[in-house]
Design a protein around this motif. Sequence first.
Motif, PDB file in Angstrom:
ATOM      1  N   ILE A 186       0.653  -1.580   0.000  1.00 40.68           N
ATOM      2  CA  ILE A 186       0.287   0.188   0.179  1.00 40.68           C
ATOM      3  C   ILE A 186       0.643   1.152  -0.042  1.00 40.68           C
ATOM      4  O   ILE A 186       1.818   1.325   1.201  1.00 40.68           O
ATOM      5  CB  ILE A 186      -1.079   0.260   1.430  1.00 40.68           C
ATOM      6  CG1 ILE A 186      -2.009  -1.270   1.686  1.00 40.68           C
ATOM      7  CG2 ILE A 186      -2.111   1.460   1.093  1.00 40.68           C
ATOM      8  CD1 ILE A 186      -2.509  -1.431   2.712  1.00 40.68           C
ATOM      9  N   PHE A 187       1.053   1.965  -0.948  1.00 38.91           N
ATOM     10  CA  PHE A 187       1.795   3.441  -1.249  1.00 38.91           C
ATOM     11  C   PHE A 187       0.646   4.480  -1.060  1.00 38.91           C
ATOM     12  O   PHE A 187      -0.074   4.648  -0.850  1.00 38.91           O
ATOM     13  CB  PHE A 187       1.615   3.511  -2.961  1.00 38.91           C
ATOM     14  CG  PHE A 187       2.952   2.470  -3.135  1.00 38.91           C
ATOM     15  CD1 PHE A 187       4.040   2.338  -3.030  1.00 38.91           C
ATOM     16  CD2 PHE A 187       1.886   0.943  -4.053  1.00 38.91           C
ATOM     17  CE1 PHE A 187       4.978   0.653  -3.496  1.00 38.91           C
ATOM     18  CE2 PHE A 187       3.437   0.129  -4.476  1.00 38.91           C
ATOM     19  CZ  PHE A 187       4.492  -0.227  -3.700  1.00 38.91           C
ATOM     20  N   ASP A 188       1.232   5.344  -0.427  1.00 36.79           N
ATOM     21  CA  ASP A 188       1.420   6.809  -0.177  1.00 36.79           C
ATOM     22  C   ASP A 188       1.155   7.744  -1.423  1.00 36.79           C
ATOM     23  O   ASP A 188       2.328   8.260  -2.038  1.00 36.79           O
ATOM     24  CB  ASP A 188       2.354   7.356   0.471  1.00 36.79           C
ATOM     25  CG  ASP A 188       1.920   9.082   1.070  1.00 36.79           C
ATOM     26  OD1 ASP A 188       0.406   9.697   0.891  1.00 36.79           O
ATOM     27  OD2 ASP A 188       2.493   9.245   2.031  1.00 36.79           O
ATOM     28  N   LEU A 189       0.141   7.054  -2.667  1.00 37.59           N
ATOM     29  CA  LEU A 189       0.215   8.002  -3.625  1.00 37.59           C
ATOM     30  C   LEU A 189      -1.663   8.223  -3.975  1.00 37.59           C
ATOM     31  O   LEU A 189      -2.405   6.804  -3.706  1.00 37.59           O
ATOM     32  CB  LEU A 189       0.626   7.123  -4.938  1.00 37.59           C
ATOM     33  CG  LEU A 189       2.388   6.698  -5.060  1.00 37.59           C
ATOM     34  CD1 LEU A 189       3.098   5.928  -5.972  1.00 37.59           C
ATOM     35  CD2 LEU A 189       3.229   7.786  -4.937  1.00 37.59           C
ATOM     36  N   PRO A 190      -1.695   8.602  -5.177  1.00 38.01           N
ATOM     37  CA  PRO A 190      -2.953   9.162  -5.043  1.00 38.01           C
ATOM     38  C   PRO A 190      -3.345   7.905  -5.458  1.00 38.01           C
ATOM     39  O   PRO A 190      -3.540   7.447  -6.911  1.00 38.01           O
ATOM     40  CB  PRO A 190      -3.315  10.683  -5.733  1.00 38.01           C
ATOM     41  CG  PRO A 190      -1.430  10.561  -6.748  1.00 38.01           C
ATOM     42  CD  PRO A 190      -0.857  10.321  -5.531  1.00 38.01           C
ATOM     43  N   VAL A 191      -5.192   7.807  -5.730  1.00 33.36           N
ATOM     44  CA  VAL A 191      -5.471   6.637  -6.756  1.00 33.36           C
ATOM     45  C   VAL A 191      -6.150   7.656  -7.821  1.00 33.36           C
ATOM     46  O   VAL A 191      -6.030   6.540  -8.820  1.00 33.36           O
ATOM     47  CB  VAL A 191      -7.288   6.554  -5.807  1.00 33.36           C
ATOM     48  CG1 VAL A 191      -6.562   5.407  -4.653  1.00 33.36           C
ATOM     49  CG2 VAL A 191      -7.568   7.555  -5.549  1.00 33.36           C
ATOM     50  N   SER A 192      -5.982   8.583  -7.894  1.00 33.37           N
ATOM     51  CA  SER A 192      -5.984   9.414  -9.434  1.00 33.37           C
ATOM     52  C   SER A 192      -5.085   9.032 -10.399  1.00 33.37           C
ATOM     53  O   SER A 192      -4.992   9.115 -11.635  1.00 33.37           O
ATOM     54  CB  SER A 192      -5.630  10.885  -9.165  1.00 33.37           C
ATOM     55  OG  SER A 192      -4.755  11.716  -8.664  1.00 33.37           O
ATOM     56  N   MET A 193      -3.706   8.702 -10.539  1.00 32.34           N
ATOM     57  CA  MET A 193      -3.192   7.347 -10.600  1.00 32.34           C
ATOM     58  C   MET A 193      -3.448   6.404 -11.544  1.00 32.34           C
ATOM     59  O   MET A 193      -2.974   6.198 -13.330  1.00 32.34           O
ATOM     60  CB  MET A 193      -1.418   7.617  -9.973  1.00 32.34           C
ATOM     61  CG  MET A 193      -0.764   7.993  -9.108  1.00 32.34           C
ATOM     62  SD  MET A 193       0.928   7.127  -8.896  1.00 32.34           S
ATOM     63  CE  MET A 193       1.713   6.561  -9.976  1.00 32.34           C
ATOM     64  N   LEU A 194      -4.155   5.897 -11.465  1.00 34.06           N
ATOM     65  CA  LEU A 194      -5.203   5.239 -11.994  1.00 34.06           C
ATOM     66  C   LEU A 194      -5.354   5.188 -13.518  1.00 34.06           C
ATOM     67  O   LEU A 194      -5.653   4.669 -14.231  1.00 34.06           O
ATOM     68  CB  LEU A 194      -5.703   4.140 -11.273  1.00 34.06           C
ATOM     69  CG  LEU A 194      -5.086   3.324 -10.037  1.00 34.06           C
ATOM     70  CD1 LEU A 194      -6.095   3.213  -9.430  1.00 34.06           C
ATOM     71  CD2 LEU A 194      -4.612   2.322 -10.479  1.00 34.06           C
ATOM     72  N   GLU A 195      -5.694   6.665 -13.265  1.00 33.92           N
ATOM     73  CA  GLU A 195      -6.376   6.988 -14.571  1.00 33.92           C
ATOM     74  C   GLU A 195      -5.336   8.181 -15.263  1.00 33.92           C
ATOM     75  O   GLU A 195      -5.150   8.498 -16.414  1.00 33.92           O
ATOM     76  CB  GLU A 195      -7.481   8.046 -14.456  1.00 33.92           C
ATOM     77  CG  GLU A 195      -9.020   7.136 -14.036  1.00 33.92           C
ATOM     78  CD  GLU A 195      -9.197   6.385 -15.092  1.00 33.92           C
ATOM     79  OE1 GLU A 195      -8.936   6.699 -16.778  1.00 33.92           O
ATOM     80  OE2 GLU A 195      -9.619   5.000 -15.049  1.00 33.92           O
ATOM     81  N   ASP A 196      -4.827   9.390 -14.390  1.00 30.50           N
ATOM     82  CA  ASP A 196      -3.944   9.846 -14.738  1.00 30.50           C
ATOM     83  C   ASP A 196      -2.571   9.357 -15.210  1.00 30.50           C
ATOM     84  O   ASP A 196      -1.967   9.843 -16.748  1.00 30.50           O
ATOM     85  CB  ASP A 196      -3.273  10.990 -13.888  1.00 30.50           C
ATOM     86  CG  ASP A 196      -4.543  11.944 -13.376  1.00 30.50           C
ATOM     87  OD1 ASP A 196      -5.872  11.822 -13.823  1.00 30.50           O
ATOM     88  OD2 ASP A 196      -4.608  12.403 -11.887  1.00 30.50           O
ATOM     89  N   ARG A 197      -2.042   8.078 -14.786  1.00 33.55           N
ATOM     90  CA  ARG A 197      -0.718   8.134 -15.101  1.00 33.55           C
ATOM     91  C   ARG A 197      -1.084   5.613 -15.645  1.00 33.55           C
ATOM     92  O   ARG A 197      -0.092   5.408 -15.303  1.00 33.55           O
ATOM     93  CB  ARG A 197       0.254   7.884 -14.355  1.00 33.55           C
ATOM     94  CG  ARG A 197       0.719   9.606 -14.562  1.00 33.55           C
ATOM     95  CD  ARG A 197       0.864   9.231 -12.777  1.00 33.55           C
ATOM     96  NE  ARG A 197       2.168   8.979 -12.187  1.00 33.55           N
ATOM     97  CZ  ARG A 197       3.691   8.895 -11.574  1.00 33.55           C
ATOM     98  NH1 ARG A 197       3.002   9.839 -10.374  1.00 33.55           N
ATOM     99  NH2 ARG A 197       4.648   8.851 -11.323  1.00 33.55           N
ATOM    100  N   LYS A 198      -2.143   5.638 -16.119  1.00 31.72           N
ATOM    101  CA  LYS A 198      -2.601   4.513 -16.377  1.00 31.72           C
ATOM    102  C   LYS A 198      -1.604   3.746 -17.585  1.00 31.72           C
ATOM    103  O   LYS A 198      -0.967   2.418 -17.802  1.00 31.72           O
ATOM    104  CB  LYS A 198      -3.995   4.894 -17.035  1.00 31.72           C
ATOM    105  CG  LYS A 198      -4.667   2.783 -17.112  1.00 31.72           C
ATOM    106  CD  LYS A 198      -5.662   2.610 -18.412  1.00 31.72           C
ATOM    107  CE  LYS A 198      -6.458   3.925 -17.261  1.00 31.72           C
ATOM    108  NZ  LYS A 198      -8.245   3.633 -18.118  1.00 31.72           N
TER     109      LYS A 198
END
Length: 468
Positions: A151-163
């Motif tokens: 589990i990372f301290d990264l935003p879940v928005s990465m799954l779309e923004d940096r897919k």
Amino acid sequence: MKYTSKDIISIGFEGKAISLALEYMSQIAEEDVADALDTLKLLHTDVTLFVEHPDLKDLANCLLDKKEAPQPIEILDQALPYEIYGANGIEDGALNQMETVMKLPVARKGALMPDAHQGYGLPIGGVLATESSIIPYAVGVDIGCRMCMSIFDLPVSMLEDRKGELKTILNNETRFGRDTFRNPIDHEILASPLFNEIDIVKKLKDRAAKQIGSSGGGNHFVEFGITEIHEDDHELGLKKGKYLALLSHSGSRGLGATIANHYTKIAMNQCLLPKEAKHLAWLDLNKEEGQEYWLVMNLAGDYASACHHQIHDRIAKVLNEKPLAMLENHHNFAWKEVDQNGKEYIVHRKGATPAGEGVLGVIPGSMTAPGFIVRGKGNPLSVDSAAHGAGRQMSRTAAKKTLQKSDVIQHLNDHGIELLGAGLDEAPMAYKDIHSVMEHQKDLVDIVGTFLPKVVRMCGDSSFKEVD
């Protein structure tokens, strides 16, 4: 005095012993035949007197080998009582297998999890406790198969923004099936002295070194998704909220499979069970073969863990992030556990998650269904166990025959899943409803959080892949 082979047979000799007795008699003078026949009668009555005899030791040892041959073992007429969770969702094949398991003379406790389905020996989703004995096929072929989550301290928005970047990471940093890394990373598990001490794993070390850090085929996966922690959790060190997470599912590769098959053959040769129970042959943990299997089973489990850690380390390095938390549990294994009465058992969990009081674990769903982070309640009726996933409702063969590729792809698109590779046999429709499975085990685990897959990589049919 003359003699014939009938004289030898009438004493009680059979098979190879007849020819060895005749060979002995051929060296006897005619006047000594009667005494020699009396000697053979005495040998047949008490073979131990002749194991060092210069002329009869081969015959004596032949009879000893026959006497020491394993005798057929009968199973009980009635199964011991055991708990079934979600029985109405479990196929008859798995229920019948568990009935047979609980008729074994070594069985002491058992339970069947709500994700159960038919396998070999112990059904997948089956739990069995024995005393001083271990059943290789109740552990399973993929020894130490497990879940591992970072589990990372990264935003879940990465799954779309940096897919696209996440898809590239999974393609570059994971390997499945026969595909392995050209330059695998060394690991301390490969320095285990067992690789030099036990014959069966000596010849497997090079293969293990080649496959380290990779995943198997079938239902094994590595995926990015969203972990949601429901309440602040001090043990995990996580606050309530959503996190980018990495989840992997795999086992001990060729190492575990070869160990499983090797010791199952030994067990089946020593433990002659009826046809319906033959895959449930056991090894005595007080004897050499049982002790040896215990050691190499644990070696395979440690190797499976090492593979997961390398997968997660590779991906964390590319992300340039250290996980906030990492948890793992295995579900094809046997543990020495002491119950509430202080009695030690060997607890086999084949496709079942350890759920002792306070024990953390991950129970995945499917590509389009959530998985769950759980904490065990330590329920003795389930032998401190829970389900290991949603469980199959459709066999691999049935899935390939009945599911349409276009329908599966549409289903994945509807759920926003990026799939980098899988076979139709791993389509979400092939699995049970994970929510129903979790409902049936409310008494076994508390739910700490959920995991929703988003970018999934598996092994499988190259014709069933979403590609850029």
